[in-house]
Enzyme design. Structure first.
Site, PDB file in Angstrom:
ATOM      1  N   ARG A  79       1.274  -0.813   0.034  1.00 22.92           N
ATOM      2  CA  ARG A  79       0.041  -0.247   0.126  1.00 22.92           C
ATOM      3  C   ARG A  79       0.721   1.378   0.032  1.00 22.92           C
ATOM      4  NH1 ARG A  79      -1.510   1.487   4.754  1.00 22.92           N
ATOM      5  NH2 ARG A  79      -2.747  -0.613   5.005  1.00 22.92           N
ATOM      6  N   LYS A 136      -8.935   3.103 -19.603  1.00 23.74           N
ATOM      7  CA  LYS A 136      -9.874   3.400 -20.795  1.00 23.74           C
ATOM      8  C   LYS A 136      -8.200   3.767 -22.219  1.00 23.74           C
ATOM      9  CE  LYS A 136     -13.669   4.930 -18.690  1.00 23.74           C
ATOM     10  NZ  LYS A 136     -13.756   6.213 -18.259  1.00 23.74           N
ATOM     11  N   TYR A 144     -17.448  13.829 -17.141  1.00 29.87           N
ATOM     12  CA  TYR A 144     -17.957  12.775 -17.143  1.00 29.87           C
ATOM     13  C   TYR A 144     -19.037  12.557 -15.744  1.00 29.87           C
ATOM     14  CZ  TYR A 144     -17.102   7.691 -15.493  1.00 29.87           C
ATOM     15  OH  TYR A 144     -18.394   6.191 -14.943  1.00 29.87           O
TER      16      TYR A 144
HETATM   17  C1  LIG Z   1     -14.499   6.884 -17.165  1.00 35.41           C
HETATM   18  C2  LIG Z   1     -14.485   7.691 -16.520  1.00 35.41           C
HETATM   19  C3  LIG Z   1     -13.685   8.710 -15.838  1.00 35.41           C
HETATM   20  C4  LIG Z   1     -13.944   7.655 -14.364  1.00 35.41           C
HETATM   21  O1  LIG Z   1     -13.209   6.849 -14.623  1.00 35.41           O
HETATM   22  P1  LIG Z   1     -12.479   5.361 -14.118  1.00 35.41           P
HETATM   23  O2  LIG Z   1     -11.393   4.768 -14.425  1.00 35.41           O
HETATM   24  O3  LIG Z   1     -13.652   4.082 -15.123  1.00 35.41           O
HETATM   25  O4  LIG Z   1     -13.058   5.098 -12.118  1.00 35.41           O
HETATM   26  C5  LIG Z   1     -13.234  10.074 -15.150  1.00 35.41           C
HETATM   27  N1  LIG Z   1     -12.895  10.436 -16.330  1.00 35.41           N
HETATM   28  C6  LIG Z   1     -13.879  10.956 -17.166  1.00 35.41           C
HETATM   29  C7  LIG Z   1     -13.533  11.180 -18.586  1.00 35.41           C
HETATM   30  C8  LIG Z   1     -14.192   9.308 -17.956  1.00 35.41           C
HETATM   31  O5  LIG Z   1     -13.923   8.986 -19.164  1.00 35.41           O
END
Ligand SMILES: *Cc1c(COP(=O)(O)O)cnc(C)c1O
Length: 405
Positions: free
Chosen positions: A81, A225, A135
């Site tokens: 951690r 992403k 988001y």
């Molecule tokens: C998906 C997304 C998030 C959140 O990310 P996670 O990995 O799903 O927690 C934040 N900002 C944007 C622009 C996103 O597309």
């Protein structure tokens, strides 16, 4: 510059290395500098949760130092951690690509944003100024005040006037999820004065935009992403200066939203193909955006000035029928994968945002969000064309039903 170089724009100085290196080169090599000397080619995955040490006095001193300044632990790891070598490689590489001193990785994008809010709250700076759209879950986290922050929503021109003595953060996304609205990062950074600007750079990636160069102090990614890029790893990361990074490491240590080492490995691997994936998918997306804009079944297309692999478009017919009509494209939330995904933001990614706020941010019920992958452009167009056809006949049928009633 060598005519064979694929990357004439994205060249920048790297730490104290001589000369300028291209982003594509850094993407492959950053975070791996020590491998050759170790006789390794692939980065090792260290799954240890704890590490042996016969010197507890020494450990006490290192933990004191971490508690005092949150600096990255020097010497061998102590406990997972506190830090993990595989995850550190990913952090080093991402910081390089974003042009920041440091980066701190988290279990997800939302964990990364949460850590930033907690770090600011801990200083008594609970007020956040933010620009919609964000988001959906980021909007929700801020708007519901789940972590004790208070948000003022404004447009870019209103940022300076919205700042208060207790404002700890300004949050923007550009291009924004899901409308792909863009803001002038340099002008916004200027309006923020001494308040740190956080730019969610998930959609652009450092391949298309490096917000730190425009004055952002925190650059956030949902690494889930594009950085991962294959739809099989969840993670988040904040690239920033060392002063802010040390606060984030302390929050991460105390609250526990660490990135798993296997995820760190996959994200480091993902970065090596990030430039080539983003450029290839962007070229396809630009072509598809043009075809959609010329299509009478499509009311409006949003495609960013800086390019990218995301398209938002509004249809005249039933958007749900488009989702139901795709065969090659995957109807799924999320984005940035090698395969093309489509989703209806008002139903999924932005469902958690109250309807008036959603509409006010330009997320209409007819809006669809397309994340373009690496398939052949003609195959994607054939699929979209078929799905749009299904949607418009559906729409016509519905109009007839209403008319016939
Ligand atoms: C998906 C997304 C998030 C959140 O990310 P996670 O990995 O799903 O927690 C934040 N900002 C944007 C622009 C996103 O597309």
């Amino acid at each position: 510059m060598d005519a064979r170089s694929q990357d004439t724009q994205n060249r920048f100085p790297i730490g104290d290395l001589p000369g300028l290196r291209a982003l594509a080169t850094e993407a492959v090599h950053a975070g791996r500098e020590d491998l050759v000397a170790q006789g390794l080619h692939a980065a090792p995955i260290d799954l240890s949760t704890t590490y042996p040490s016969y010197d507890s006095r020494g450990e006490a001193a290192r933990i004191d130092a971490f508690a005092a300044d949150g600096g990255e632990l020097t010497g061998p790891p102590v406990y997972a951690r506190l830090g993990n070598p595989t995850v550190s490689r990913f952090e080093t590489a991402l910081a390089r690509l974003e042009g920041t001193e440091s980066a701190v990785a988290f279990a997800s994008g939302m964990a990364a944003l949460s850590a930033v809010l907690l770090a600011r709250n801990a200083l008594g700076l609970r007020h956040v100024v933010a620009v919609r759209p964000l988001y959906g879950c980021s909007d929700h986290l801020l708007n519901a005040g789940l972590l004790g922050s208070e948000v003022t929503w404004t447009d870019p021109a209103g940022i300076a006037a919205a700042l208060r003595p207790d404002t700890g953060l300004v949050v923007v996304e550009s291009p924004a999820n899901p409308t792909l609205a863009e803001v002038d990062l340099r002008a916004i950074a200027h309006a923020c004065g001494s308040v740190p600007l956080l730019v969610d750079n998930t959609f652009a990636t450092p391949v298309l935009q490096r917000p730190a160069e425009h004055g952002a102090r925190l650059v956030l990614h949902s690494a889930t992403k594009y950085l991962g890029g294959h739809g099989d790893v969840m993670g988040g990361v904040v690239a920033c200066d060392e002063e802010l990074a040390s606060r984030l490491r302390q929050v991460r240590f105390a609250t526990g939203a660490v990135l798993h080492p296997l995820a760190g490995y996959l994200l480091l691997r993902g970065l090596s193909t990030l430039p080539i994936r983003v450029r290839a998918a962007s070229a396809t997306a630009a072509e598809l955006a043009g075809r959609l804009a010329a299509d009478p079944r499509v009311a409006r297309v949003h495609y960013p000035r800086i390019g990218g692999a995301m398209i938002a478009f509004e249809v005249h017919g039933d958007p749900h029928a488009v989702i139901g009509g795709v065969r090659l494209i995957t109807p799924a939330v999320s984005l940035g994968s090698v395969d093309t995904l489509i989703q209806h933001p008002a139903s999924i990614s932005h469902r958690i945002v109250d309807e008036p706020d959603r509409q006010g941010a330009g997320v209409s019920d007819r809006l669809l969000r397309l994340s373009v992958g690496l398939e052949d452009v003609e195959d994607l167009w054939t699929d979209l064309d078929g799905a749009l056809g299904a949607a418009s006949t559906d729409g016509e049928r519905r109009t007839e039903e209403v008319a016939g009633r």
